[in-house]
Design an enzyme around this catalytic site. Structure first.
Site, PDB file in Angstrom:
ATOM      1  N   ASP A 106       0.851  -1.204   0.000  1.00 39.13           N
ATOM      2  CA  ASP A 106       0.000   0.000   0.000  1.00 39.13           C
ATOM      3  C   ASP A 106       0.878   1.243   0.000  1.00 39.13           C
ATOM      4  O   ASP A 106       2.044   1.189   0.425  1.00 39.13           O
ATOM      5  CB  ASP A 106      -0.882   0.019   1.256  1.00 39.13           C
ATOM      6  CG  ASP A 106      -1.807  -1.177   1.297  1.00 39.13           C
ATOM      7  OD1 ASP A 106      -2.145  -1.705   0.225  1.00 39.13           O
ATOM      8  OD2 ASP A 106      -2.175  -1.585   2.419  1.00 39.13           O
TER       9      ASP A 106
HETATM   10  N1  URA Z   1      -1.088  -6.018   4.014  1.00 43.19           N
HETATM   11  C1  URA Z   1      -1.616  -4.769   3.970  1.00 43.19           C
HETATM   12  O1  URA Z   1      -2.654  -4.517   4.552  1.00 43.19           O
HETATM   13  N2  URA Z   1      -0.966  -3.824   3.266  1.00 43.19           N
HETATM   14  C2  URA Z   1       0.216  -4.033   2.635  1.00 43.19           C
HETATM   15  O2  URA Z   1       0.776  -3.111   2.033  1.00 43.19           O
HETATM   16  C3  URA Z   1       0.761  -5.320   2.700  1.00 43.19           C
HETATM   17  C4  URA Z   1       0.093  -6.299   3.393  1.00 43.19           C
END
Ligand code: URA
Length: 238
Positions: A106
Site C-alpha cells: 500500500d
Molecule cells: N497487508 C496490507 O494490509 N498492506 C500491505 O501493504 C501489505 C500487506
C-alpha cells in the site's frame, strides 16, 4: 544472453530507442575497458560485459532482480494517482526495461519490495500457489492483547474470502506492536485482518520475504540494490 550488436545491447539495458542508442555510440559515449567503441554494429559477448556510458559503469544484465526499501507515500502502481510511483526511486533505464513490483505494498506501507523485469519470475513469485512467507511489523491503534494474537493465529473471516485467513506466526513485539507472518498476499490483508479482529493497523512495514531480510540488505529508506542468485534463493517457499 550471448553475442549482440552494441546498439542492441544498449537498448536491452534501457538506454532508449535503437536510434538513440546508435547516436550515443557514434558520439563516443560508450567505452569498454577504457577503449571507446563507436561502431554500433560491433558484435559483443554480453556475458560479464561492463560498459562505461557517460563515464558511468554499467554491468550488462539480462534481467533485473531488485529489492527496494520502500518509503511511505509512494505508490506501487505503474500509473500512480496520488503519490509518486516507486519507479521514480530507480534509474530511468529500469522504466524503459519495464521493471515492475512483484506484488504490491500500500502507499503507506514501508519496507521490502521486490522488483523485476523478468515476467516468469514475477509470475512465479506472485502466484497464490507459492507459499512464500512475508514478515510484517504492524503498529496497532489499540493495545495488543493475547486475545488479538490468538484470533489472528486461529483465523479471521474477511469479506469476500471463502474461508478464514490465519497468520502463520503472530507475536507481540510491544504494547502496540505485532510481528505477523503471512503466506498469502491478499489485498490489504494485514490491515483487514487486524480490523476483523477488532483493532486497527496504524502503520505497516514489511521486514522480510522468505528468508531474505531487509536488515541483511542494509538499505536506507528509498535505497535499492541488485539481488544476487544467493539472495534470490532465500525467497523460496517455506
Ligand atoms: N497487508 C496490507 O494490509 N498492506 C500491505 O501493504 C501489505 C500487506
Amino acid at each position: 544472453m550471448s553475442k549482440l550488436s552494441l546498439d542492441r545491447i544498449l537498448q536491452s539495458q534501457g538506454f532508449g530507442t535503437r536510434k538513440y542508442c546508435r547516436s550515443l555510440i557514434e558520439d563516443g559515449e560508450v567505452s569498454i575497458a577504457g577503449v571507446v567503441h563507436d561502431n554500433y554494429k560491433a558484435s559483443l559477448d554480453t556475458e560479464g560485459l561492463v560498459l562505461h556510458i557517460f563515464d558511468e559503469e554499467w554491468a550488462v544484465r539480462e534481467h533485473l532482480y531488485i529489492a527496494l526499501n520502500k518509503p511511505a507515500n509512494y505508490e506501487c502502481s505503474r500509473k500512480p494517482s496520488h503519490h509518486p510511483g516507486v519507479l521514480t526511486l530507480l534509474p530511468e533505464q529500469f522504466t524503459w526495461r519495464e521493471v515492475q513490483p512483484v506484488g504490491r505494498l500500500d502507499h503507506d506501507t514501508t519496507g521490502m519490495l521486490l522488483m523485476s523485469d523478468d515476467g516468469p519470475f514475477i509470475h512465479a513469485q506472485s502466484s497464490p500457489k507459492r507459499h512464500v512467507p512475508k514478515v510484517y511489523q504492524a503498529t496497532t491503534q489499540d493495545p495488543v492483547t493475547p486475545e488479538l494474537v490468538a484470533q489472528l493465529l486461529a483465523g479471521v473471516q474477511l469479506h469476500d474470502e471463502p474461508a478464514p485467513l490465519a497468520a502463520l506466526v503472530c507475536e507481540q513485539r510491544g504494547e502496540h506492536r505485532l510481528e505477523i507472518v503471512l503466506e498469502q498476499g491478499k489485498y490489504h490483508q494485514v490491515k483487514r485482518m487486524l480490523a476483523a479482529a477488532g483493532n486497527h493497523c496504524s502503520a505497516l512495514h514489511r521486514s522480510a520475504i522468505g528468508q531474505l531480510t531487509l536488515e541483511s540488505l542494509g538499505l536506507q529508506e528509498g535505497e535499492w540494490c541488485y539481488l544476487s542468485p544467493e539472495q534470490l534463493a532465500l525467497l523460496a517457499p517455506a
